[in-house]
Scaffold this active site. Structure first.
Site, mmCIF file in Angstrom:
data_model
loop_
_atom_site.group_PDB
_atom_site.id
_atom_site.type_symbol
_atom_site.label_atom_id
_atom_site.label_comp_id
_atom_site.label_asym_id
_atom_site.label_seq_id
_atom_site.Cartn_x
_atom_site.Cartn_y
_atom_site.Cartn_z
ATOM 1 N N GLU A 1 2.174 -6.817 -9.173
ATOM 2 C CA GLU A 1 2.716 -5.561 -8.651
ATOM 3 C C GLU A 1 3.424 -5.789 -7.315
ATOM 4 O O GLU A 1 4.493 -5.220 -7.060
ATOM 5 C CB GLU A 1 1.607 -4.527 -8.481
ATOM 6 C CG GLU A 1 2.099 -3.159 -8.098
ATOM 7 C CD GLU A 1 2.980 -2.518 -9.158
ATOM 8 O OE1 GLU A 1 4.131 -2.127 -8.821
ATOM 9 O OE2 GLU A 1 2.537 -2.402 -10.307
ATOM 10 N N SER B 1 9.072 -5.025 -14.018
ATOM 11 C CA SER B 1 8.203 -4.030 -14.626
ATOM 12 C C SER B 1 7.491 -4.601 -15.849
ATOM 13 O O SER B 1 6.300 -4.346 -16.068
ATOM 14 C CB SER B 1 9.032 -2.800 -15.016
ATOM 15 O OG SER B 1 8.213 -1.819 -15.603
ATOM 16 N N TRP C 1 0.822 -1.204 0.000
ATOM 17 C CA TRP C 1 0.000 0.000 0.000
ATOM 18 C C TRP C 1 0.863 1.264 0.000
ATOM 19 O O TRP C 1 0.433 2.322 -0.451
ATOM 20 C CB TRP C 1 -0.958 -0.004 1.188
ATOM 21 C CG TRP C 1 -1.991 1.071 1.094
ATOM 22 C CD1 TRP C 1 -2.031 2.227 1.815
ATOM 23 C CD2 TRP C 1 -3.118 1.114 0.216
ATOM 24 N NE1 TRP C 1 -3.121 2.974 1.438
ATOM 25 C CE2 TRP C 1 -3.805 2.324 0.461
ATOM 26 C CE3 TRP C 1 -3.613 0.243 -0.759
ATOM 27 C CZ2 TRP C 1 -4.966 2.680 -0.230
ATOM 28 C CZ3 TRP C 1 -4.762 0.596 -1.438
ATOM 29 C CH2 TRP C 1 -5.417 1.805 -1.174
#
Length: 130
Positions: free
Chosen positions: A77, A106, A34
């Site tokens: 991610e 990525s 987060w």
């Protein structure tokens, strides 16, 4: 043959005690995720797309596929962020292998986003084309 001695108290935990500690580590991982701007953006998008999947999907299988692609983006991610954190832990200096690892992480995120967009695009097209 003797078992190696681990200096990790988690390895000696069993049953529900181990499960509780593992869940706490997982929660900490989500909290760390987060703190990443990209994860927050994708999680916010997931908060919209996950309920929307019940309306876009015409049956449970379509709904499950829509949900799975969104969750895959979040998982990818988190893994990319973990790779980046591990590379940064090694050292701040530039290294070709560090760049390669970060670029590959990525690229994995990009592929998961393209898959998600493709599946959702096809589902929306099917929903509104007839």
């Amino acid at each position: 043959m003797t078992e190696p001695i681990f200096n990790n108290p988690h390895k000696s935990r069993r049953g529900l005690h181990r499960l509780r500690h593992a869940a706490a580590h997982s929660w900490n991982g989500l909290a760390a995720g987060w703190s990443e701007k990209a994860f927050r953006l994708e999680a916010t998008l997931a908060a919209v797309l996950l309920p929307l999947s019940a309306w876009v999907g015409r049956n449970w299988l379509e709904m499950a596929l829509l949900i799975a692609t969104v969750v895959l983006v979040l998982v990818t991610e988190l893994l990319n962020s973990a790779v980046e954190a591990a590379i940064d832990r090694i050292g701040p200096e530039w290294h070709a292998l560090s760049k390669r690892a970060k670029d590959m992480g990525s690229a994995a995120v990009l592929l998961s986003l393209l898959l998600c967009a493709g599946v959702w695009g096809a589902a929306l097209f099917q929903r509104f084309s007839g």
